[in-house]
Design a protein around this motif. Structure first.
Motif, PDB file in Angstrom:
ATOM      1  N   THR A  92       0.674  -1.181   0.240  1.00  0.00           N
ATOM      2  CA  THR A  92       0.057  -0.059   0.049  1.00  0.00           C
ATOM      3  C   THR A  92       0.712   1.221   0.170  1.00  0.00           C
ATOM      4  O   THR A  92       1.975   1.172   0.548  1.00  0.00           O
ATOM      5  N   PRO A  93       0.407   2.152  -0.708  1.00  0.00           N
ATOM      6  CA  PRO A  93       1.098   3.716  -0.650  1.00  0.00           C
ATOM      7  C   PRO A  93       0.978   4.548   0.616  1.00  0.00           C
ATOM      8  O   PRO A  93       1.207   5.434   0.835  1.00  0.00           O
ATOM      9  N   ASN A  95       1.609   5.133   4.452  1.00  0.00           N
ATOM     10  CA  ASN A  95       2.461   4.805   5.506  1.00  0.00           C
ATOM     11  C   ASN A  95       1.877   4.260   6.464  1.00  0.00           C
ATOM     12  O   ASN A  95       1.034   4.638   7.290  1.00  0.00           O
ATOM     13  N   GLY A 114      -0.229   2.201 -11.030  1.00  0.00           N
ATOM     14  CA  GLY A 114      -0.933   3.159 -10.110  1.00  0.00           C
ATOM     15  C   GLY A 114      -2.274   2.986  -9.897  1.00  0.00           C
ATOM     16  O   GLY A 114      -3.126   3.818  -9.451  1.00  0.00           O
ATOM     17  N   VAL A 280      -2.189   8.445  -0.137  1.00  0.00           N
ATOM     18  CA  VAL A 280      -0.863   8.277  -0.794  1.00  0.00           C
ATOM     19  C   VAL A 280       0.514   9.015  -0.296  1.00  0.00           C
ATOM     20  O   VAL A 280       0.363  10.397  -0.321  1.00  0.00           O
ATOM     21  N   LEU A 282       3.752   9.972  -0.627  1.00  0.00           N
ATOM     22  CA  LEU A 282       4.888  10.120  -1.530  1.00  0.00           C
ATOM     23  C   LEU A 282       6.025  10.839  -0.832  1.00  0.00           C
ATOM     24  O   LEU A 282       7.376  11.015  -1.459  1.00  0.00           O
ATOM     25  N   GLU A 287       9.068   2.180   0.040  1.00  0.00           N
ATOM     26  CA  GLU A 287       8.835   1.563  -1.156  1.00  0.00           C
ATOM     27  C   GLU A 287       7.506   0.773  -1.390  1.00  0.00           C
ATOM     28  O   GLU A 287       7.191   0.144  -0.277  1.00  0.00           O
ATOM     29  N   PHE A 288       6.782   1.089  -2.278  1.00  0.00           N
ATOM     30  CA  PHE A 288       5.577   0.313  -2.424  1.00  0.00           C
ATOM     31  C   PHE A 288       5.222   0.101  -3.966  1.00  0.00           C
ATOM     32  O   PHE A 288       5.723   0.653  -4.705  1.00  0.00           O
ATOM     33  N   ARG A 291       4.820   2.859  -6.837  1.00  0.00           N
ATOM     34  CA  ARG A 291       5.348   4.350  -6.430  1.00  0.00           C
ATOM     35  C   ARG A 291       5.785   5.024  -7.394  1.00  0.00           C
ATOM     36  O   ARG A 291       5.403   6.223  -7.730  1.00  0.00           O
ATOM     37  N   LEU A 294       2.456   6.375  -9.474  1.00  0.00           N
ATOM     38  CA  LEU A 294       1.747   7.331  -8.667  1.00  0.00           C
ATOM     39  C   LEU A 294       2.636   8.944  -8.328  1.00  0.00           C
ATOM     40  O   LEU A 294       1.719   9.881  -8.593  1.00  0.00           O
ATOM     41  N   GLU A 295       3.808   8.710  -8.267  1.00  0.00           N
ATOM     42  CA  GLU A 295       4.594   9.998  -8.186  1.00  0.00           C
ATOM     43  C   GLU A 295       4.323  10.870  -9.647  1.00  0.00           C
ATOM     44  O   GLU A 295       4.032  11.955  -9.584  1.00  0.00           O
TER      45      GLU A 295
END
Length: 382
Positions: A92-93, A95, A114, A280, A282, A287-288, A291, A294-295
């Protein structure tokens, strides 16, 4: 019988659907049959009740009392072992660094490009045991493949766990009657491992409604009918009755439905488009999956936005997304709509182009029965 309400009337009247062993029954199946279930749907390869013959009464019970739901089809994907936390974080993005034992988290799961592939609640039972309480998709296969490819010491399995929900403003009284002050003191998404009359459960303050409530994760499917009856008896002073996850209430409340609003195979969406961008992370260094994609999405900005709709009249929802035009141009789709008894109007949710003006656009929804005029509305509706 299985639910045929989305079919044309003649087809629905003549339709017969066989239930084979590939569609599993829940731990509460016998209890729901006895209590009058009239319709099932299929979710995570399992039967899940749709209604018990009086949807209006079930809706009113959810809003004003307490409803008892068989949601055992909300399967658990268990991550267990020394690297279970590492695997959970990689999936998962969001944290998870500050997630404590006894705490749940709503977590988006994305593929490497993504796109959202699920939006479960993650429960941390210990530093080496996590559950993903998943929506309708085969997340366990994906998670197991990643764990093996990474070479991590984490076993992915489906444990003997069958959730039941009690939802509504009086659910807290039922939970207190069963579990005492511990239930009342639980924070939202908090949970405890406990038991009731010797039946092992995880009690969580959660559920797929905005009316408040709890989920009881039964840890012995052989006790399904016994647990159902215990909860039902405790709820009698508060008018408890059976029901099912309610599509109308979820639309009113703006809840996301993976499989209805988004589905990886057919109508994909990103966390930023569906309203989960705040989950999310960033900025952290973890790491996910997905990533890099999604960035890039975050830098570009969402291409679509989730919006609410009010449709003229009371058209029947066909059971699939309906295209939307704005000023004659294709702009997106309504993923689901229904008539809201509370609001006295037909409401829906969907995705449209991010550039669309919500004040100046004349909307038309292409339903199976013909075009319907619509207008935008904020989410949530209530």
């Amino acid at each position: 019988m299985l639910d045929s309400t989305s079919l044309p009337p003649k087809a629905a009247m003549s339709l017969s659907i066989s239930i084979g062993p590939n569609i599993r029954k829940s731990a509460y199946f016998d209890a729901t049959i006895r209590d009058g279930v009239q319709s099932f749907s299929v979710y995570n390869h399992m039967l899940i009740p749709s209604h018990y013959g009086d949807p209006d009464a079930e809706y009113d019970r959810l809003l004003n009392g307490v409803a008892q739901w068989d949601v055992a089809a909300q399967r658990q994907v268990q991550l267990q072992g020394p690297d279970a936390g590492k695997l959970a974080q990689y999936l998962t993005p969001r944290n998870l660094a500050k997630t404590r034992v006894g705490q749940g988290r709503y977590v988006p799961l994305c593929d490497y490009d993504g796109w959202l592939i699920n939006d479960p609640v993650l429960l941390k039972l210990s530093d080496q045991t996590y559950w993903l309480s998943v929506a309708d998709s085969d997340v366990h296969l994906w998670a197991a493949a990643i764990a093996n490819e990474k070479g991590w010491d984490a076993t992915v399995s489906e444990p003997d766990v069958s959730p039941m929900a009690i939802q509504g403003p009086k659910a807290v009284h039922v939970a207190e009657a069963l579990f005492g002050a511990a239930a009342v003191n639980l924070k939202f998404f908090g949970f405890i491992e406990t038991s009731v009359d010797g039946i092992p459960v995880v009690l969580a303050r959660s559920g797929w409604s905005k009316q408040g409530g709890y989920e009881l994760y039964l840890r012995d499917r052989s006790k399904g009918t016994a647990l159902w009856d215990i909860v039902n008896e405790a709820g009698q002073p508060f008018g408890i009755g059976p029901g099912a996850p309610n599509d109308v209430e979820r639309l009113e409340s703006g809840l996301v439905s993976y499989g209805a609003d988004i589905r990886w195979q057919d109508w994909r969406a990103t966390p930023f488009e569906i309203g989960l961008g705040s989950l999310v992370d960033l900025k952290s260094e973890h790491e996910f999956v997905g990533r890099a994609a999604l960035e890039a999405m975050a830098a570009r900005g969402p291409q679509r936005k989730r919006v609410g709709f009010v449709l003229d009249g009371s058209p029947a929802f066909p059971g699939h997304p309906c295209p939307v035009t704005g000023n004659g141009k294709d702009i997106g789709y309504v993923s689901e709509f229904a008539f809201s008894k509370r609001l006295g109007k037909t409401i829906g949710v969907g995705l449209v182009d991010a550039s669309v003006s919500e004040k100046e656009t004349k909307l038309t929804v292409a339903t199976d029965s013909g075009p319907v005029a619509a207008r935008f509305h904020r989410i949530p509706f209530v």
